[in-house]
Write an enzyme that holds these catalytic residues in place. Structure first.
Site, PDB file in Angstrom:
ATOM      1  N   GLU A 143      -2.159  21.900 -91.505  1.00  0.00           N
ATOM      2  CA  GLU A 143      -1.177  21.584 -90.463  1.00  0.00           C
ATOM      3  C   GLU A 143       0.131  21.148 -91.125  1.00  0.00           C
ATOM      4  O   GLU A 143       0.141  20.226 -91.941  1.00  0.00           O
ATOM      5  CB  GLU A 143      -1.731  20.475 -89.551  1.00  0.00           C
ATOM      6  CG  GLU A 143      -0.723  19.807 -88.641  1.00  0.00           C
ATOM      7  CD  GLU A 143       0.065  20.772 -87.737  1.00  0.00           C
ATOM      8  OE1 GLU A 143      -0.563  21.602 -87.079  1.00  0.00           O
ATOM      9  OE2 GLU A 143       1.319  20.671 -87.721  1.00  0.00           O
ATOM     10  N   TYR A 197       1.591  16.318 -60.920  1.00  0.00           N
ATOM     11  CA  TYR A 197       0.194  15.952 -60.672  1.00  0.00           C
ATOM     12  C   TYR A 197      -0.093  14.620 -61.361  1.00  0.00           C
ATOM     13  O   TYR A 197       0.572  14.258 -62.337  1.00  0.00           O
ATOM     14  CB  TYR A 197      -0.776  17.040 -61.144  1.00  0.00           C
ATOM     15  CG  TYR A 197      -0.517  17.598 -62.538  1.00  0.00           C
ATOM     16  CD1 TYR A 197      -0.962  16.953 -63.684  1.00  0.00           C
ATOM     17  CD2 TYR A 197       0.189  18.798 -62.703  1.00  0.00           C
ATOM     18  CE1 TYR A 197      -0.736  17.485 -64.947  1.00  0.00           C
ATOM     19  CE2 TYR A 197       0.426  19.331 -63.960  1.00  0.00           C
ATOM     20  CZ  TYR A 197      -0.046  18.669 -65.078  1.00  0.00           C
ATOM     21  OH  TYR A 197       0.198  19.196 -66.330  1.00  0.00           O
TER      22      TYR A 197
HETATM   23  C1  FAD Z   1       6.504  23.045 -69.970  1.00  0.00           C
HETATM   24  C2  FAD Z   1       5.190  23.563 -70.447  1.00  0.00           C
HETATM   25  C3  FAD Z   1       4.055  23.324 -69.689  1.00  0.00           C
HETATM   26  C4  FAD Z   1       2.823  23.843 -70.080  1.00  0.00           C
HETATM   27  N1  FAD Z   1       1.733  23.613 -69.307  1.00  0.00           N
HETATM   28  C5  FAD Z   1       0.550  24.179 -69.651  1.00  0.00           C
HETATM   29  C6  FAD Z   1      -0.598  23.977 -68.832  1.00  0.00           C
HETATM   30  O1  FAD Z   1      -0.547  23.262 -67.809  1.00  0.00           O
HETATM   31  N2  FAD Z   1      -1.764  24.556 -69.192  1.00  0.00           N
HETATM   32  C7  FAD Z   1      -1.867  25.353 -70.314  1.00  0.00           C
HETATM   33  O2  FAD Z   1      -2.959  25.890 -70.600  1.00  0.00           O
HETATM   34  N3  FAD Z   1      -0.800  25.549 -71.138  1.00  0.00           N
HETATM   35  C8  FAD Z   1       0.397  24.982 -70.819  1.00  0.00           C
HETATM   36  N4  FAD Z   1       1.477  25.156 -71.640  1.00  0.00           N
HETATM   37  C9  FAD Z   1       1.342  25.976 -72.860  1.00  0.00           C
HETATM   38  C10 FAD Z   1       0.663  25.251 -74.015  1.00  0.00           C
HETATM   39  O3  FAD Z   1       1.291  24.015 -74.259  1.00  0.00           O
HETATM   40  C11 FAD Z   1       0.697  26.085 -75.288  1.00  0.00           C
HETATM   41  O4  FAD Z   1       0.430  27.424 -74.992  1.00  0.00           O
HETATM   42  C12 FAD Z   1      -0.337  25.602 -76.305  1.00  0.00           C
HETATM   43  O5  FAD Z   1      -0.115  24.254 -76.624  1.00  0.00           O
HETATM   44  C13 FAD Z   1      -0.316  26.463 -77.568  1.00  0.00           C
HETATM   45  O6  FAD Z   1      -1.216  25.951 -78.509  1.00  0.00           O
HETATM   46  P1  FAD Z   1      -1.241  26.537 -80.000  1.00  0.00           P
HETATM   47  O7  FAD Z   1      -2.285  25.757 -80.708  1.00  0.00           O
HETATM   48  O8  FAD Z   1      -1.343  28.023 -79.970  1.00  0.00           O
HETATM   49  O9  FAD Z   1       0.201  26.233 -80.576  1.00  0.00           O
HETATM   50  P2  FAD Z   1       0.896  24.831 -80.931  1.00  0.00           P
HETATM   51  O10 FAD Z   1       0.444  23.777 -79.993  1.00  0.00           O
HETATM   52  O11 FAD Z   1       2.345  25.103 -81.016  1.00  0.00           O
HETATM   53  O12 FAD Z   1       0.319  24.465 -82.364  1.00  0.00           O
HETATM   54  C14 FAD Z   1       0.747  25.133 -83.530  1.00  0.00           C
HETATM   55  C15 FAD Z   1       0.601  24.164 -84.695  1.00  0.00           C
HETATM   56  O13 FAD Z   1       0.853  24.872 -85.896  1.00  0.00           O
HETATM   57  C16 FAD Z   1       1.622  24.052 -86.762  1.00  0.00           C
HETATM   58  N5  FAD Z   1       2.297  24.945 -87.706  1.00  0.00           N
HETATM   59  C17 FAD Z   1       3.401  25.699 -87.494  1.00  0.00           C
HETATM   60  N6  FAD Z   1       3.668  26.435 -88.581  1.00  0.00           N
HETATM   61  C18 FAD Z   1       2.708  26.145 -89.512  1.00  0.00           C
HETATM   62  C19 FAD Z   1       2.445  26.602 -90.822  1.00  0.00           C
HETATM   63  N7  FAD Z   1       3.214  27.536 -91.430  1.00  0.00           N
HETATM   64  N8  FAD Z   1       1.382  26.098 -91.491  1.00  0.00           N
HETATM   65  C20 FAD Z   1       0.572  25.158 -90.896  1.00  0.00           C
HETATM   66  N9  FAD Z   1       0.798  24.681 -89.650  1.00  0.00           N
HETATM   67  C21 FAD Z   1       1.839  25.196 -88.966  1.00  0.00           C
HETATM   68  C22 FAD Z   1       2.548  23.306 -85.821  1.00  0.00           C
HETATM   69  O14 FAD Z   1       3.045  22.137 -86.421  1.00  0.00           O
HETATM   70  C23 FAD Z   1       1.608  23.015 -84.644  1.00  0.00           C
HETATM   71  O15 FAD Z   1       0.917  21.798 -84.802  1.00  0.00           O
HETATM   72  C24 FAD Z   1       2.718  24.632 -71.274  1.00  0.00           C
HETATM   73  C25 FAD Z   1       3.858  24.833 -72.069  1.00  0.00           C
HETATM   74  C26 FAD Z   1       5.087  24.308 -71.664  1.00  0.00           C
HETATM   75  C27 FAD Z   1       6.294  24.550 -72.515  1.00  0.00           C
END
Ligand code: FAD
Length: 399
Positions: A33, A217
């Site tokens: 991370e 909510y």
């Molecule tokens: C306003 C808003 C409301 C939302 N509401 C909802 C909802 O109600 N329900 C729902 O299901 N989704 C919702 N979402 C979407 C949801 O938040 C995201 O789709 C989800 O968090 C994505 O998870 P992820 O693990 O793919 O990415 P991320 O949470 O972005 O995690 C990626 C991680 O990778 C790390 N990283 C980046 N580059 C590197 C690298 N090169 N090497 C190592 N680590 C790295 C980052 O630091 C981060 O910790 C919402 C989004 C928004 C903007």
């Protein structure tokens, strides 16, 4: 024989869920991370049954349930006067779709995932360590990790890019750019005591207005209310950034001036807003290249209008565990993952975009939309979400 070893870039909801899913089927997992400290924004998340079912299988739900809330309904309201256009009862959500519909604080979900990860001896998590390069190596992937000034090389049997919207791993596989969607999301959590009583119901509320909508909510047993206001905005963030910044309440006050008083009172109750430019990408043609796979926002970033970004990341994690448990090569397993997940994730991406247009209609088109919503009735409202929420649909990928 040594267990197979997965290297995962990113410990967001997607990376942590994938680590658990692979550990459950006998993999050793190294999670890297980039951030020094794992933090989640003080905001809520809707967790639909297609996702909560997988968290239940991964042993996460039991750590989350004490902090989660099951809303009684989703209420769709008209911005102008607060009139209810449609009510989707959720009392029978678990019976209908096979798992509960929950609203949770992101920090609670992250904590539940981390607690479950900490119990798995086969997962190691290194923070302050970014995946900074990778190349195929004999029978696997050589991954470069940057930890401050130090560079390490790690050998994995596969690399999973769970590194989010601005994914480095995706950048290496696809030459597509992020773009601003023309909409910003304004988020706040408000102590329930500050919120008008009418707005504290155990419901998810979705208000539809011209060029804007509002979602709110309750969270943590009703102690706080999560609010997201989404507005069309002529705003030009730096294309490479898309980071959040404090939002100016006067802007929202002006944009929502014609809205019903209860909605305006809710917006006024927020002490601070965080504004997120919503970024978008076109669907990817593939999630996989050899021993490297993308998942979560790295694979299919989506606008949040179906509240599915995290849910779809959790579905990816579930399928990765299934396909990599089978007696086939890792390449074949990853291709099976892509075959199962890409069409569904792309449909959710597309429908999320379409939803934004429908939510933000004005004039006669909004009138027709509202009339159609009113005509639906609870059963038809529920049926519209069967393809998305039903655990069996999500699993069989028939949609
Ligand atoms: C306003 C808003 C409301 C939302 N509401 C909802 C909802 O109600 N329900 C729902 O299901 N989704 C919702 N979402 C979407 C949801 O938040 C995201 O789709 C989800 O968090 C994505 O998870 P992820 O693990 O793919 O990415 P991320 O949470 O972005 O995690 C990626 C991680 O990778 C790390 N990283 C980046 N580059 C590197 C690298 N090169 N090497 C190592 N680590 C790295 C980052 O630091 C981060 O910790 C919402 C989004 C928004 C903007």
């Amino acid at each position: 024989m040594n267990p197979p070893h997965a290297v995962i870039a990113g410990a967001g909801i997607g990376g942590l869920s994938t680590a658990l899913s692979l550990a459950r089927v006998g993999w050793r997992v190294s999670l890297y991370e980039k951030a020094k400290v794992l933090e989640e924004s003080g905001a809520g998340l809707q967790l639909s049954p297609n996702a909560s079912a997988i968290l239940r299988n991964l042993g996460v739900l039991e750590h989350l349930t004490p902090f989660a809330l099951c809303p009684e309904a989703i209420r769709i309201r008209r911005a102008r006067d607060g009139a209810t256009l449609a009510l989707m009862p959720l009392e029978s959500a678990e019976k209908r779709w096979g798992a509960p519909y929950l609203v949770v604080h992101r920090a609670d979900l992250q904590r539940a995932l981390l607690e479950t990860v900490a119990r798995e001896g086969s997962i190691t998590l290194q923070t302050g360590a970014a995946v900074a390069g990778f190349a195929p190596s004999s029978g696997g992937v050589a991954v470069a990790i940057a930890q401050g000034a130090v560079r390490l090389k790690v050998a994995g049997d596969c690399l999973i890019g769970a590194d989010g919207l601005r994914s480095y791993v995706r950048q290496r596989l696809h030459a597509d750019a992020l773009r601003f969607s023309g909409r910003t999301a304004w988020r706040a959590t408000i102590e329930a005591a500050r919120v008008p009583v009418a707005m504290r119901r155990k419901e998810t509320n979705l208000w539809l207005g011209r060029k804007a909508h509002l979602v709110h909510y309750p969270l943590r047993g009703g102690a706080i209310v999560n609010v997201v206001a989404i507005v069309d905005e002529d705003f030009h963030p730096d294309e490479k950034e898309f980071w959040s910044s404090p939002g100016e309440p006067g802007f929202l006050e002006a944009r929502f001036v014609r809205w019903d008083k209860t909605a305006r009172d809710l917006l006024r109750a927020a002490l601070a807003w965080q504004k997120w430019p919503l970024a978008d990408r076109n669907p990817a043609a593939s999630f996989v290249a050899g021993r490297v796979a993308l998942m979560g926002d790295a694979a299919h970033p989506m606008l949040p209008f179906l509240a599915q970004g995290a849910a779809q990341a959790i579905e990816d994690a579930g399928v990765l565990g299934e396909v990599l448990a089978r007696g086939q090569t890792i390449e074949a397993g990853l291709l099976a993952y892509q075959e199962k997940r890409l069409p569904r994730a792309v449909r959710v991406q597309r429908e999320s975009r379409q939803q934004a247009t429908i939510y933000h209609l004005g004039g006669p088109a909004a009138f027709l939309r509202d009339a159609a919503l009113r005509a639906l009735g609870p059963e038809k409202m529920l049926a519209r979400y069967d393809w998305l929420y039903d655990v069996h649909h999500a699993k069989s990928h028939q949609f």
